[in-house]
Design a protein around this motif. Sequence first.
Motif, PDB file in Angstrom:
ATOM      1  N   TYR A 190       0.835  -1.207   0.000  1.00  0.00           N
ATOM      2  CA  TYR A 190       0.000   0.000   0.000  1.00  0.00           C
ATOM      3  C   TYR A 190       0.868   1.255   0.000  1.00  0.00           C
ATOM      4  O   TYR A 190       0.510   2.265  -0.622  1.00  0.00           O
ATOM      5  N   GLU A 191       2.006   1.210   0.691  1.00  0.00           N
ATOM      6  CA  GLU A 191       2.902   2.360   0.705  1.00  0.00           C
ATOM      7  C   GLU A 191       3.495   2.598  -0.680  1.00  0.00           C
ATOM      8  O   GLU A 191       3.603   3.745  -1.142  1.00  0.00           O
ATOM      9  N   ALA A 193       2.081   1.711  -3.475  1.00  0.00           N
ATOM     10  CA  ALA A 193       0.984   2.187  -4.327  1.00  0.00           C
ATOM     11  C   ALA A 193       0.706   3.657  -4.076  1.00  0.00           C
ATOM     12  O   ALA A 193       0.378   4.410  -5.009  1.00  0.00           O
ATOM     13  N   ALA A 194       0.843   4.096  -2.806  1.00  0.00           N
ATOM     14  CA  ALA A 194       0.614   5.505  -2.493  1.00  0.00           C
ATOM     15  C   ALA A 194       1.642   6.394  -3.185  1.00  0.00           C
ATOM     16  O   ALA A 194       1.327   7.504  -3.625  1.00  0.00           O
ATOM     17  N   SER A 198      -1.788   6.026  -5.909  1.00  0.00           N
ATOM     18  CA  SER A 198      -2.969   5.205  -5.633  1.00  0.00           C
ATOM     19  C   SER A 198      -3.341   5.357  -4.162  1.00  0.00           C
ATOM     20  O   SER A 198      -2.691   4.784  -3.282  1.00  0.00           O
ATOM     21  N   GLU A 199      -4.369   6.136  -3.890  1.00  0.00           N
ATOM     22  CA  GLU A 199      -4.792   6.393  -2.528  1.00  0.00           C
ATOM     23  C   GLU A 199      -6.299   6.207  -2.406  1.00  0.00           C
ATOM     24  O   GLU A 199      -7.015   6.104  -3.410  1.00  0.00           O
ATOM     25  N   ARG A 202      -8.945   3.861  -4.401  1.00  0.00           N
ATOM     26  CA  ARG A 202      -8.194   3.405  -5.573  1.00  0.00           C
ATOM     27  C   ARG A 202      -7.183   2.317  -5.191  1.00  0.00           C
ATOM     28  O   ARG A 202      -6.944   1.388  -5.968  1.00  0.00           O
ATOM     29  N   LYS A 203      -6.622   2.420  -3.996  1.00  0.00           N
ATOM     30  CA  LYS A 203      -5.633   1.420  -3.597  1.00  0.00           C
ATOM     31  C   LYS A 203      -6.267   0.041  -3.428  1.00  0.00           C
ATOM     32  O   LYS A 203      -5.610  -0.982  -3.626  1.00  0.00           O
ATOM     33  N   HIS A 204      -7.553   0.027  -3.062  1.00  0.00           N
ATOM     34  CA  HIS A 204      -8.232  -1.267  -2.933  1.00  0.00           C
ATOM     35  C   HIS A 204      -8.486  -1.885  -4.311  1.00  0.00           C
ATOM     36  O   HIS A 204      -8.458  -3.112  -4.449  1.00  0.00           O
ATOM     37  N   ASP A 206      -6.460  -1.387  -6.879  1.00  0.00           N
ATOM     38  CA  ASP A 206      -5.161  -1.758  -7.435  1.00  0.00           C
ATOM     39  C   ASP A 206      -4.473  -2.872  -6.653  1.00  0.00           C
ATOM     40  O   ASP A 206      -3.747  -3.679  -7.253  1.00  0.00           O
ATOM     41  N   ILE A 207      -4.684  -2.911  -5.334  1.00  0.00           N
ATOM     42  CA  ILE A 207      -3.944  -3.857  -4.487  1.00  0.00           C
ATOM     43  C   ILE A 207      -4.864  -4.903  -3.871  1.00  0.00           C
ATOM     44  O   ILE A 207      -4.655  -6.105  -4.020  1.00  0.00           O
TER      45      ILE A 207
END
Length: 294
Positions: A190-191, A193-194, A198-199, A202-204, A206-207
């Motif tokens: 997640y870090e 992706a950020a 991707s926050e 959106r991170k959910h 993508d990840i």
Amino acid sequence: MSSSTPRTAAAWGFLAPALLLIGLSVLIPAAMALLMSFTQAGLDVSEPLRFVGLANVRRLLADPMFFRVTGTTFLYLVGVVPPVVLGALALAVLVNRQLPGIHWFRAAYYTPVLVSIVVAAIAFRWLYAENGLINGWLGALLGERFSPIGFLTSPLLALPAVMLVTLWKGLGYYMVIFLAGLQGISADLYEAAALDGSEGWRKHLDITLPLLRPYLTLVAVISAIAATKVFEEVYLMTQGGPADSTRTLVYYVYDQAFAELEISYACTVGLALFLIVLLLSLVRLAFAGEKGLT
């Protein structure tokens, strides 16, 4: 003698009680039901079984009620599985945080799983009653013009009303499955992706969703199997009514066996249900993937 022989014998020794119990309670009754589906049998065990071949299967294929209850079961599956998957995933994401008292929230969401289905069905039947709590609230809110809603007496509303009990009862269980998957995802992903922008939600996308694919498959299939085999909610709340709008496959098996005393035909309907559940299980194995859950 191989050195693994004592270990193998010990393993079979530990498995023997469970295998005996499964054989007596599952395998032997299932084999008897399969045999009876090709016979004509009633409740009188003193009468010999009369082999009728595929007569019960032909009757099944010509039975309009069988296709109706199969359609109702499919509607139940469609109405339960997507909300269960999305709702349980959303709850898991919400409680997958390091916040003060988060364990209490997890316990609160899981509590309905611990409630007996009999208690839940009776409680919801009271809530749905025309003089129940829901109609009471709506009457107080809307005034004298309000006419009580027949949640369990309307053919259009009865099935969704029963579905809601299944959803309420199962969300916490599937939430725990998703929560286990979420806690297996490294925070470093997640870090990273950020850093790529991707926050938020959106991170959910993508990840979380790609890495939870095996869990999504598992929850979708086991909730579909549970919805296909629904019985207690229907029996306790509507008994298949009104106008057979909530009669499902399992309830039809029960009705044929214990109301109509058509034991052989009930076994044939049960065999059809078994094939449907087997198909769902094969779908689960096909889409789980090599790294899926086993």
